[in-house]
Design an enzyme around this catalytic site. Structure first.
Site, PDB file in Angstrom:
ATOM      1  CB  ILE A  22      -0.943  -0.006   1.231  1.00 52.01           C
ATOM      2  CG1 ILE A  22      -1.830  -1.260   1.220  1.00 52.01           C
ATOM      3  CG2 ILE A  22      -1.796   1.264   1.277  1.00 52.01           C
ATOM      4  CD1 ILE A  22      -2.719  -1.404   0.011  1.00 52.01           C
ATOM      5  CG  ASP A 149      13.841 -11.700   5.244  1.00 50.32           C
ATOM      6  OD1 ASP A 149      13.943 -11.695   6.476  1.00 50.32           O
ATOM      7  OD2 ASP A 149      12.773 -11.486   4.620  1.00 50.32           O
ATOM      8  CE  LYS A 189      10.149   1.743  24.869  1.00 53.35           C
ATOM      9  NZ  LYS A 189      10.989   2.625  25.706  1.00 53.35           N
ATOM     10  CE  LYS A 191      17.599   1.122  21.537  1.00 48.30           C
ATOM     11  NZ  LYS A 191      18.534   2.011  22.027  1.00 48.30           N
ATOM     12  N   PRO A 192      13.653  -0.464  17.103  1.00 47.45           N
ATOM     13  CG  PRO A 192      11.683  -1.707  17.354  1.00 47.45           C
ATOM     14  CD  PRO A 192      12.391  -0.494  17.868  1.00 47.45           C
ATOM     15  CE  LYS A 225      15.127   8.098  20.740  1.00 48.82           C
ATOM     16  NZ  LYS A 225      14.320   7.504  21.811  1.00 48.82           N
ATOM     17  CB  CYS A 381     -14.689 -18.378 -11.708  1.00 44.56           C
ATOM     18  SG  CYS A 381     -13.533 -19.286 -12.744  1.00 44.56           S
ATOM     19  CG  MET A 384     -21.351 -19.311 -15.020  1.00 45.82           C
ATOM     20  SD  MET A 384     -20.626 -18.890 -16.615  1.00 45.82           S
ATOM     21  CE  MET A 384     -20.062 -20.480 -17.185  1.00 45.82           C
ATOM     22  CD  GLU A 405     -12.709 -28.026  -9.852  1.00 42.28           C
ATOM     23  OE1 GLU A 405     -13.547 -27.281 -10.407  1.00 42.28           O
ATOM     24  OE2 GLU A 405     -11.835 -27.600  -9.075  1.00 42.28           O
ATOM     25  CG  HIS A 516     -11.784 -14.579 -11.626  1.00 40.14           C
ATOM     26  ND1 HIS A 516     -12.142 -14.940 -10.355  1.00 40.14           N
ATOM     27  CD2 HIS A 516     -11.384 -15.708 -12.242  1.00 40.14           C
ATOM     28  CE1 HIS A 516     -11.964 -16.242 -10.198  1.00 40.14           C
ATOM     29  NE2 HIS A 516     -11.503 -16.736 -11.327  1.00 40.14           N
ATOM     30  CD  GLU A 518     -12.753 -11.656  -8.935  1.00 37.14           C
ATOM     31  OE1 GLU A 518     -13.692 -11.539  -9.748  1.00 37.14           O
ATOM     32  OE2 GLU A 518     -12.365 -12.751  -8.491  1.00 37.14           O
TER      33      GLU A 518
HETATM   34  N1  GLN Z   1     -12.342 -24.829 -10.279  1.00 40.80           N
HETATM   35  C1  GLN Z   1     -12.965 -24.255 -11.417  1.00 40.80           C
HETATM   36  C2  GLN Z   1     -12.108 -24.443 -12.665  1.00 40.80           C
HETATM   37  O1  GLN Z   1     -10.927 -24.690 -12.578  1.00 40.80           O
HETATM   38  C3  GLN Z   1     -13.262 -22.774 -11.191  1.00 40.80           C
HETATM   39  C4  GLN Z   1     -12.027 -21.953 -11.023  1.00 40.80           C
HETATM   40  C5  GLN Z   1     -12.279 -20.594 -10.425  1.00 40.80           C
HETATM   41  O2  GLN Z   1     -13.318 -20.350  -9.827  1.00 40.80           O
HETATM   42  N2  GLN Z   1     -11.308 -19.708 -10.529  1.00 40.80           N
HETATM   43  O3  GLN Z   1     -12.613 -24.328 -13.760  1.00 40.80           O
END
Ligand code: GLN
Length: 542
Positions: A22, A149, A189, A191-192, A225, A381, A384, A405, A516, A518
């Site tokens: 972010i 790391d 603090k 110090k870290p 500081k 996905c 659906m 699946e 998707h 989103e």
């Molecule tokens: N598991 C399902 C597939 O592989 C849907 C995948 C998902 O929702 N991203 O087609």
């Protein structure tokens, strides 16, 4: 020769989860709104080639770019803040760096030399960073992990060398640390922070700006500081106090005047970002006029990070509709016939993507509930695929309808696997139920043809097609298409013969999509389907 890019490295100290993603996104956003061409890169120091095969519990969400790369979830934040699509190259891992170096070695490109971390691995890292920066005024580079790391060492060396080669005027180092509040002492603090800056200096890096994460405000004295002990200018200690919304962080940074030390470091005139529209959207997130409650029926509810893009997309939709979107998390494994009453007071029901059989019966019950009770519904996905299975079972009467699946031998594969497919780059690929998980999915952006007058087309403001991103292995089986359509399921989206979206004829708003949505939602540009889903849910309330 193009313009010389300026590089801003963001490292983290003390501990992980400080919000480096972010922080980096916010800095890049302020630069972009100041009129610069900005790009951004996330480096992950783990050995996996990409996070595609990692468990969501291990890694959080896998974000898919337009060009089909499975990347770190920070890339999602970058796109959402910068309102632009990034590419595969904007995220690389140690695994990718070593793979390229070893492949070059096998091709004999190192002319018989002994291959070493310095110079070969570090050179590969520098070359990758520079190629991402090409053409931009600024490249913000977020280095994953924490300073100290072992895995991060070659990257810090690359950063040091780049500063040496390009000079101070072109490389800036920002270090994000924690200033913890110790309750018993009632004290913050430092110090870290001092220790982690010392660790950086030990390897030749002097950060010029310190971003101090803290739950409380820092006094002027404390800032001074930190400045003194970390050897940065007094105005270069930026406090990042916990914010109400991640989208408020660029505004908070602006208030802390982060752009002044950045401009000064690069010897540039004062930056004047235009954050007016952003400011307005953030106001609507923080004090919205109204609210709506969405039932989110998922599987990995203990790790909400695995649904990051979707929960952010709901926030974007809410901000643009001046509504708070309350999410009611519903664990699909708990959703049996007796507990369906928890769906009663919802304004909308959402089924996100997912993999595997666990929890699917609960999701199917939620879909049936939304369908029969006319509740606005969005399936994504897997959501659906299960909507089609639910319809086949409960409307068409195909009792054993399922996806191959979950049952590869099923007699009723409403959802099936296409073993032979052409991927985004036009290459033919073969996948089977047993093919490796990495790299055998339909990934990235494909165009979807929208059916005229469908709810889906309306959501996209009447467009004929839309481009959205995919991440799945299975598809809706066209063998059942006519049966589904004659019983009232509309195929509202298609892509090269594949079923991309369905909706219900006799329902106020029931839409399910194979892609998707989103992944393309941004604060300033919410995804049209998610926006319309929230809008319809709001209507349901009234
Ligand atoms: N598991 C399902 C597939 O592989 C849907 C995948 C998902 O929702 N991203 O087609």
């Amino acid at each position: 020769m193009g313009k010389q890019t300026r590089y801003i490295f963001v490292t983290g100290g003390v501990l992980s989860s400080l919000g480096k993603g972010i922080t980096s996104s916010s800095i890049a956003t302020l630069l972009k709104h100041s009129g610069f061409e900005v790009s951004i890169l996330k480096i992950d120091p783990y050995i996996n080639l990409d996070p595609g095969t990692m468990s969501p519990l291990e890694h959080g969400e896998v974000f898919v770019t337009q060009d089909g790369a499975e990347t770190d979830l920070d890339i999602g934040h970058y796109e959402r803040f910068l309102n632009k699509s990034l590419e595969k190259k904007n995220n690389f891992t140690t695994g990718q760096v070593y793979l390229s170096v070893i492949e070059k070695e096998r091709r004999g490109e190192y002319l018989g030399k002994t291959i070493q971390i310095v110079p070969h691995i570090v050179d590969e890292i520098k070359q990758r960073i520079k190629s991402v920066g090409e053409g931009s005024d600024f490249l913000v580079i977020e280095l994953g992990g924490t300073v100290g790391d072992m895995e991060g060492m070659p990257y810090l060396e690359a950063m040091r060398e780049m500063k040496h080669e390009l000079g101070n005027d072109y490389v800036l180092s920002i270090h994000v640390t924690l200033v913890p509040y110790i309750k018993t002492a009632e004290e913050l603090k430092t110090k870290p922070t001092q220790h982690s800056v010392q660790e950086l200096r030990r390897i030749g890096i002097n950060p010029q700006i310190i971003v101090a994460r803290s739950e409380k405000p820092l006094s002027k004295d404390l800032k001074r500081k930190i400045a003194l002990s970390c050897d940065v200018a007094d105005n270069s200690v930026i406090v990042a106090q916990d914010a109400q919304s991640i989208y408020q962080v660029p505004l908070n940074f602006l208030q802390e005047d982060i752009l002044t030390p950045i401009a000064r470091h690069f010897s540039l005139p004062e930056f004047k970002p235009d954050m007016q529209e952003w400011n307005l959207l953030v106001k609507k997130i923080i004090s919205p006029k109204t609210s709506v409650t969405i039932g989110f029926v998922g599987k990995y509810l203990s790790l909400k990070e695995s649904y990051k893009s979707l929960t952010e997309a709901l926030i974007h939709a809410g901000a643009n509709l001046d509504a708070k979107v309350n999410i009611k998390w519903i664990d699909s494994e708990m959703l049996d016939q007796n507990s369906l009453s928890i769906l009663k007071d919802l304004d909308g029901i959402l089924i996100p993507g997912g993999f595997g059989e666990r929890g699917i019966e609960g999701k199917i019950r939620a879909i049936q509930y939304a369908r029969e009770n006319h509740i606005p519904f969005l399936g994504i996905c897997l959501g659906m695929q299960l909507s089609i299975i639910e319809f086949a079972r409960n409307v068409l009467g195909i009792a054993d309808a399922t996806s191959s699946e979950f049952d590869p031998q099923t007699n009723s594969p409403l959802i099936y696997m296409i073993e032979d497919f052409i991927d985004q780059s036009g290459c033919q690929q073969i996948r089977t139920h047993t093919s490796p998980l990495g790299g055998t999915m339909r990934l990235g952006e494909y165009p979807c043809i929208l059916k005229a007058n469908s709810k889906l087309q309306k959501a996209y403001h009447g467009a004929n097609s839309a481009k959205e991103r995919h991440r799945h292995r299975y598809e809706a089986n066209p063998k059942y298409r006519e049966m589904l359509e004659s019983a009232g399921m509309i195929i509202s989206g298609e892509s090269e013969g594949l079923i991309e979206a369905v909706e219900l004829r006799d329902h106020p708003w029931f839409v399910a999509v194979q892609f998707h949505p989103e992944f393309t939602s941004r604060l300033q540009n919410p995804n049209p389907i998610i926006l319309e889903f929230v809008h319809q849910s709001l209507k349901q309330r009234c």
